[in-house]
Write an enzyme that holds these catalytic residues in place. Structure first.
Site, PDB file in Angstrom:
ATOM      1  N   ASN A   1      -4.823 -15.243  -3.630  1.00 40.45           N
ATOM      2  CA  ASN A   1      -5.470 -14.035  -4.136  1.00 40.45           C
ATOM      3  C   ASN A   1      -6.481 -13.424  -3.171  1.00 40.45           C
ATOM      4  O   ASN A   1      -6.832 -12.252  -3.323  1.00 40.45           O
ATOM      5  CB  ASN A   1      -6.137 -14.435  -5.477  1.00 40.45           C
ATOM      6  CG  ASN A   1      -7.181 -13.468  -5.928  1.00 40.45           C
ATOM      7  OD1 ASN A   1      -6.835 -12.402  -6.449  1.00 40.45           O
ATOM      8  ND2 ASN A   1      -8.441 -13.792  -5.717  1.00 40.45           N
TER       9      ASN A   1
ATOM     10  N   LYS B   1       0.522  -4.981   0.502  1.00 37.25           N
ATOM     11  CA  LYS B   1       0.846  -5.368  -0.882  1.00 37.25           C
ATOM     12  C   LYS B   1       2.343  -5.234  -1.181  1.00 37.25           C
ATOM     13  O   LYS B   1       2.908  -6.035  -1.930  1.00 37.25           O
ATOM     14  CB  LYS B   1       0.003  -4.553  -1.867  1.00 37.25           C
ATOM     15  CG  LYS B   1      -1.508  -4.842  -1.759  1.00 37.25           C
ATOM     16  CD  LYS B   1      -1.841  -6.304  -1.998  1.00 37.25           C
ATOM     17  CE  LYS B   1      -3.341  -6.564  -2.073  1.00 37.25           C
ATOM     18  NZ  LYS B   1      -3.659  -7.978  -2.335  1.00 37.25           N
TER      19      LYS B   1
ATOM     20  N   TYR C   1      -3.255  -1.347   3.501  1.00 41.97           N
ATOM     21  CA  TYR C   1      -3.385  -2.027   2.197  1.00 41.97           C
ATOM     22  C   TYR C   1      -2.071  -1.916   1.417  1.00 41.97           C
ATOM     23  O   TYR C   1      -1.540  -2.910   0.926  1.00 41.97           O
ATOM     24  CB  TYR C   1      -4.541  -1.403   1.400  1.00 41.97           C
ATOM     25  CG  TYR C   1      -4.863  -2.164   0.133  1.00 41.97           C
ATOM     26  CD1 TYR C   1      -5.626  -3.323   0.173  1.00 41.97           C
ATOM     27  CD2 TYR C   1      -4.397  -1.732  -1.103  1.00 41.97           C
ATOM     28  CE1 TYR C   1      -5.921  -4.039  -0.984  1.00 41.97           C
ATOM     29  CE2 TYR C   1      -4.685  -2.434  -2.269  1.00 41.97           C
ATOM     30  CZ  TYR C   1      -5.449  -3.587  -2.208  1.00 41.97           C
ATOM     31  OH  TYR C   1      -5.721  -4.302  -3.349  1.00 41.97           O
TER      32      TYR C   1
ATOM     33  N   THR D   1     -14.396  -5.078 -10.002  1.00 37.48           N
ATOM     34  CA  THR D   1     -14.894  -6.191  -9.181  1.00 37.48           C
ATOM     35  C   THR D   1     -15.766  -5.609  -8.078  1.00 37.48           C
ATOM     36  O   THR D   1     -15.868  -4.389  -7.933  1.00 37.48           O
ATOM     37  CB  THR D   1     -13.734  -6.966  -8.504  1.00 37.48           C
ATOM     38  OG1 THR D   1     -13.123  -6.111  -7.532  1.00 37.48           O
ATOM     39  CG2 THR D   1     -12.696  -7.450  -9.493  1.00 37.48           C
TER      40      THR D   1
HETATM   41  P1  NAI Z   1     -13.440  -9.455  -4.513  1.00 40.16           P
HETATM   42  O1  NAI Z   1     -13.959  -8.853  -3.268  1.00 40.16           O
HETATM   43  O2  NAI Z   1     -14.273  -9.452  -5.733  1.00 40.16           O
HETATM   44  O3  NAI Z   1     -12.958 -10.948  -4.247  1.00 40.16           O
HETATM   45  C1  NAI Z   1     -12.176 -11.282  -3.135  1.00 40.16           C
HETATM   46  C2  NAI Z   1     -12.577 -12.646  -2.659  1.00 40.16           C
HETATM   47  O4  NAI Z   1     -11.744 -13.005  -1.533  1.00 40.16           O
HETATM   48  C3  NAI Z   1     -14.026 -12.712  -2.150  1.00 40.16           C
HETATM   49  O5  NAI Z   1     -14.701 -13.791  -2.776  1.00 40.16           O
HETATM   50  C4  NAI Z   1     -13.899 -12.906  -0.648  1.00 40.16           C
HETATM   51  O6  NAI Z   1     -14.938 -13.690  -0.082  1.00 40.16           O
HETATM   52  C5  NAI Z   1     -12.544 -13.603  -0.549  1.00 40.16           C
HETATM   53  N1  NAI Z   1     -11.941 -13.401   0.768  1.00 40.16           N
HETATM   54  C6  NAI Z   1     -11.805 -12.222   1.416  1.00 40.16           C
HETATM   55  N2  NAI Z   1     -11.249 -12.428   2.617  1.00 40.16           N
HETATM   56  C7  NAI Z   1     -11.033 -13.756   2.725  1.00 40.16           C
HETATM   57  C8  NAI Z   1     -10.493 -14.574   3.754  1.00 40.16           C
HETATM   58  N3  NAI Z   1     -10.083 -14.050   4.904  1.00 40.16           N
HETATM   59  N4  NAI Z   1     -10.397 -15.898   3.534  1.00 40.16           N
HETATM   60  C9  NAI Z   1     -10.839 -16.435   2.369  1.00 40.16           C
HETATM   61  N5  NAI Z   1     -11.371 -15.713   1.362  1.00 40.16           N
HETATM   62  C10 NAI Z   1     -11.468 -14.385   1.550  1.00 40.16           C
HETATM   63  O7  NAI Z   1     -12.062  -8.696  -4.782  1.00 40.16           O
HETATM   64  P2  NAI Z   1     -11.063  -8.693  -6.036  1.00 40.16           P
HETATM   65  O8  NAI Z   1     -11.071  -7.324  -6.572  1.00 40.16           O
HETATM   66  O9  NAI Z   1     -11.292  -9.826  -6.924  1.00 40.16           O
HETATM   67  O10 NAI Z   1      -9.677  -8.858  -5.259  1.00 40.16           O
HETATM   68  C11 NAI Z   1      -8.881 -10.014  -5.343  1.00 40.16           C
HETATM   69  C12 NAI Z   1      -7.457  -9.653  -4.985  1.00 40.16           C
HETATM   70  O11 NAI Z   1      -6.982  -8.681  -5.931  1.00 40.16           O
HETATM   71  C13 NAI Z   1      -7.282  -9.011  -3.621  1.00 40.16           C
HETATM   72  O12 NAI Z   1      -6.100  -9.516  -3.027  1.00 40.16           O
HETATM   73  C14 NAI Z   1      -7.134  -7.535  -3.934  1.00 40.16           C
HETATM   74  O13 NAI Z   1      -6.414  -6.854  -2.947  1.00 40.16           O
HETATM   75  C15 NAI Z   1      -6.393  -7.608  -5.242  1.00 40.16           C
HETATM   76  N6  NAI Z   1      -6.470  -6.420  -6.070  1.00 40.16           N
HETATM   77  C16 NAI Z   1      -7.684  -5.984  -6.560  1.00 40.16           C
HETATM   78  C17 NAI Z   1      -7.731  -4.854  -7.350  1.00 40.16           C
HETATM   79  C18 NAI Z   1      -8.995  -4.347  -7.923  1.00 40.16           C
HETATM   80  O14 NAI Z   1      -8.974  -3.249  -8.506  1.00 40.16           O
HETATM   81  N7  NAI Z   1     -10.107  -5.020  -7.830  1.00 40.16           N
HETATM   82  C19 NAI Z   1      -6.501  -4.103  -7.650  1.00 40.16           C
HETATM   83  C20 NAI Z   1      -5.307  -4.653  -7.120  1.00 40.16           C
HETATM   84  C21 NAI Z   1      -5.303  -5.784  -6.349  1.00 40.16           C
END
Ligand code: NAI
Length: 255
Positions: free
Chosen positions: A91, A166, A162, A197
């Protein structure tokens, strides 16, 4: 009452915040022991503390999903702690604004921004799958869920890498589902819509009304609403589900 994931061992990447954190908590609530991995070690530890406070079992791991040695270590540490790896939620991901590409159309992206976003969102998922699949193959079963996005199904302006990453995650998901179907390993993706988030904080501040208007349910999703789909896909209730990409988007992609 028995949990849906009693006795299972899980690994969640990006488990320190947002969707990963909510999912780690939900997996633990259903009885899984959870390794919470995040680039930000303190965030992973905070999720683990919340799980332990709720009576669950978890441990924190740190490392960058773009580095194979770190990913291998995450999988090995999970197996060392829990003896196996039944469920993996790949994720960890970043958005255009996290690579200084906010609001940039395709021609304006720098190579550096493009490469970093693809490294985290695509290569990171592949590296995780590579090491998780090897472990699941050796133990004879497993379930993987990858975080794609509605951006894996449709285009979004000013988000070229992005959207490409995906779409590619869904491609990786389908390919591995075919390759490992006979080995009792299921591989699925979840496609969140706009979820509240840290990643989307800025977008909601500047374009919240537009985003809500584009969502048939008229509201943002909560991380916990994605977590429930991941719990289902990880559980034996989804025994005949593989190679699928499920939207959890308040109806966005139905339009
Ligand atoms: P967030 O920013 O709240 O959490 C993402 C987490 O991933 C963070 O804790 C960060 O430290 C960690 N992370 C980032 N790069 C990393 C790396 N290289 N290695 C290890 N950890 C890493 O973001 P969120 O919203 O929870 O996103 C989670 C997933 O959901 C992502 O893949 C995002 O693309 C996807 N997503 C989010 C949406 C949204 O509306 N928030 C919509 C669709 C998909």
């Amino acid at each position: 009452m028995a949990g849906l994931l009693d006795g299972k061992a899980a690994l969640v990447t990006g488990g320190g915040n947002g969707i990963g954190r909510a999912t780690a908590l939900a997996l633990a609530r259903e009885g899984a022991r959870v390794a919470v991995a995040d680039y930000e070690g303190a965030a992973a530890e905070s999720t683990v503390a919340a799980i332990n406070a709720a009576g669950g079992q978890a441990r924190s791991l740190t490392g960058d999903v773009t580095e194979e040695a770190a990913v291998q270590q995450m999988v090995q540490a999970t197996v060392a702690a829990y003896g196996r790896l039944d469920c993996a939620f790949n994720n960890a991901g970043i958005a255009p604004h996290q690579v200084e590409a906010s609001g940039q159309p395709t021609h304006a992206w720098s190579e550096r921004s493009f490469d970093r976003l693809i490294a985290v969102n695509l290569k990171g998922v592949w590296l995780c799958m590579k090491h998780e699949l090897a472990q699941m193959k050796a133990q004879g079963a497993g379930a993987i869920v990858n975080t794609a996005s509605i951006a894996g199904l449709i285009g979004l302006q000013n988000a070229c890498a992005y959207v490409a990453s995906k779409h590619a995650v869904i491609g990786l998901t389908k390919t591995a589902a075919l390759e490992y179907a006979k080995e009792k390993i299921r591989v699925n993706a979840v496609c969140p819509g706009f979820i509240r988030t840290r990643m989307t904080e800025q977008a909601f501040e500047t374009r919240g009304m537009v985003l809500r208007a584009m969502t048939p349910q008229g509201r943002a999703g909560e991380p916990e609403e994605i977590a429930e789909m991941v719990v289902f896909l990880c559980s034996d209730r989804a025994s005949y589900v593989t190679g699928a990409a499920y939207q959890v988007d308040g109806g966005w992609t139905a339009m």
